[in-house]
Structure formats: structure tokens, C-alpha cells
Design an enzyme around this catalytic site. Structure first.
Site, mmCIF file in Angstrom:
data_model
loop_
_atom_site.group_PDB
_atom_site.id
_atom_site.type_symbol
_atom_site.label_atom_id
_atom_site.label_comp_id
_atom_site.label_asym_id
_atom_site.label_seq_id
_atom_site.Cartn_x
_atom_site.Cartn_y
_atom_site.Cartn_z
ATOM 1 N N GLY A 33 -1.674 1.715 -11.504
ATOM 2 C CA GLY A 33 -1.090 0.241 -11.108
ATOM 3 C C GLY A 33 -2.172 0.007 -9.659
ATOM 4 C CG ASN A 34 -2.573 -3.735 -8.341
ATOM 5 O OD1 ASN A 34 -2.103 -4.255 -7.817
ATOM 6 N ND2 ASN A 34 -2.675 -3.746 -9.861
ATOM 7 N NE ARG A 35 -2.024 -0.146 -0.486
ATOM 8 C CZ ARG A 35 -2.401 -0.264 0.528
ATOM 9 N NH1 ARG A 35 -3.778 0.203 0.635
ATOM 10 N NH2 ARG A 35 -1.567 -0.591 1.583
ATOM 11 C CB SER A 36 -0.563 -6.736 -5.846
ATOM 12 O OG SER A 36 -0.337 -7.979 -5.595
ATOM 13 C CB ALA A 106 -3.506 -7.361 -8.036
#
Ligand code: CTP
Ligand code: CA
Length: 239
Positions: A33-36, A106
Site C-alpha cells: 500500500g501507500n501512505r495516502s 494514490a
């Protein structure tokens, strides 16, 4: 109680907003995943609704505390999604009925080629860390641009690690051309800046690469300036 009649400069518009970050499963308990956080996209959805638009918010893995900002608005329909594939199909369905598409999510660029049906266990490969094989995800934004309705305004977002304002705009202009969007909101990010925070600092580029808005402040304030640019593009497309 009856809803008050909508007023504002976006009355009559249907706006699709994607927000948050997609996640790609590795096994039943893990993901890439990502930090959005979804805060900027949620702020856009809230502001659009408050200006009279009907909003579909595709919410990719957004905390309830963040979604609470829009949860009480009748004009916002929240559709939760998880993976990039889910976001892609929901986005195509919703974009068919939208005058503006604001792609703040994102999107995970890659997914795991072979998702394990059972959790990966250290016991099964002692001392040998697994190698994940990745495959590239489709570019949802490019797909939406390809199927754009006449007059539809499509907006992308790009968060870039850069060392100067010039580099930010240069990268933004290249990305804008690659995607074929009408507007691209760019912001600089780093380990500390740009993600979970309440504030943002963006430049909005139009299709020519011209900076048409500079907005810094709360994510709500940034959302308002972005929607001003969207309103302007919709008017320009109608002329
Ligand atoms: N985007 C998308 N589908 C993807 C990747 C990105 O729709 N598979 C959208 C994002 O929602 C965003 C815009 O494209 O609105 C720019 O995302 P970004 O990650 O900056 O672009 P990429 O083309 O993935 O480039 P990079 O290699 O810099 O990540
Ligand atoms: Ca990307």
C-alpha cells in the site's frame, strides 16, 4: 427533514472523486500500500457537495475518522474500494455519469503476480525471505481520459519527491502530457511532508502546462481553489 435546496456554483454538476490509496494483497493478511490518508480527496468531495454538486466518492481504504467529514452529506455517495482493480471498475462506472472526474487517489502502481491463498509462513521457508513478483497495474486515469465524455473535465494528482520548484513543475508537465488530463495538481512530498497532515501546498497545471492556481493551506482551502479551476475548465469546454 427535507434537504435544503442546493445552491452554489457547482449546482447541476455530477463530480466523481477518488481518494485514499489502493492496496494490493500479498496473502490473506498482508498488502502492498501507500501512505495516502484520503484527506485531500475527502476535502474535495465535501467542498464540491457544499457548492451544490452531486458527488460520488470512491474511497480506497480511508479511515472512518477521515470519512466522517463527508459522511453526513446527502449529496455525497461513498463507495468503498480496496484494490486497484476494484477502483478501476468503479471509476469507469461512475465516470460515465460525471461532468468532472477528480482522481486524488494514490493508486498502487504494481500488484503481486501470484497472491497466496494462505498466509506466507516463515516455517515454510526458513531463512529464505520470499521474493514477490510484481505486475504493473493499468493506469486508471489514462483509461478514463480515453473514454472521456464530451466536455468532461478530468483532473489528476501527482505527489513528487523533488529538490526544487522547477523540478516539481517539470515533472508535473511531463506527467500531464503522459496522462492527457485537463488539470494536474502537483505537490512536493518527502518523509515528513504531504501525507497524513491537515495542510497541503499545490500547484495546478492546465493542459498547456501553465500554472493556473497556487494553493496552500488547509486541505479544504486547497480543495476550494482546485474546484475553482475545475469550474473554469468546465466553462471553457462549453464555449
Ligand atoms: N493513476 C492512475 N492509475 C495508476 C497510477 C496512477 O489512475 N495506475 C493516477 C493517480 O490517481 C493520479 C495520477 O495518475 O491522479 C498520477 O499518479 P502518479 O502515481 O503520480 O503517476 P504514475 O504514472 O504512476 O507515475 P509515477 O511513476 O511517478 O508513480
Ligand atoms: Ca504511481
Amino acid at each position: 427533514a427535507a434537504e435544503p435546496a442546493a445552491e452554489g456554483d457547482l449546482v447541476g454538476l455530477r463530480v466523481l472523486v477518488t481518494a485514499g490509496g489502493t492496496r494490493e494483497p500479498i496473502d490473506p493478511v498482508r498488502y502492498l500500500g501507500n501512505r495516502s490518508s484520503g484527506k485531500q480527496g475527502v476535502a474535495v468531495a465535501a467542498a464540491a457537495a457544499d457548492r451544490g454538486a452531486k458527488v460520488v466518492l470512491l474511497a480506497a481504504n480511508i479511515d472512518d475518522a477521515v470519512l466522517a467529514e463527508v459522511a453526513d452529506r446527502a449529496a455525497v455517495r461513498i463507495v468503498p474500494v480496496g484494490t486497484t482493480a476494484e477502483l478501476e471498475s468503479a471509476a469507469h462506472a461512475a465516470a460515465a455519469g460525471a461532468e468532472a472526474v477528480i482522481m486524488a487517489a494514490a493508486v498502487a502502481d504494481y500488484r503481486v503476480a501470484d497472491v497466496a491463498d494462505e498466509k506466507l509462513r516463515k516455517e515454510d521457508s526458513p531463512g529464505a525471505p520470499p521474493t514477490l513478483t510484481l505486475v504493473e497495474n493499468p493506469d486508471i486515469l489514462v483509461g478514463l481520459v480515453r473514454e472521456r465524455r464530451p466536455g468532461q473535465v478530468i483532473v489528476g494528482f501527482a505527489a513528487e519527491t523533488v529538490s526544487s520548484e522547477d523540478e516539481l513543475l517539470e515533472r508535473g508537465r511531463r506527467k500531464l502530457l503522459r496522462k492527457g488530463v485537463d488539470l494536474l495538481a502537483v505537490n512536493a512530498v518527502g518523509w515528513a511532508a504531504g501525507f497524513e497532515s491537515a495542510d497541503n501546498d499545490i500547484r495546478v497545471l492546465d493542459a498547456d502546462g501553465t500554472v493556473v492556481a497556487v494553493a496552500a493551506g488547509s486541505k479544504r482551502e486547497v480543495a476550494e481553489r482546485l474546484l475553482d479551476a475545475v469550474r473554469h475548465e468546465i466553462d471553457a469546454a462549453a464555449r
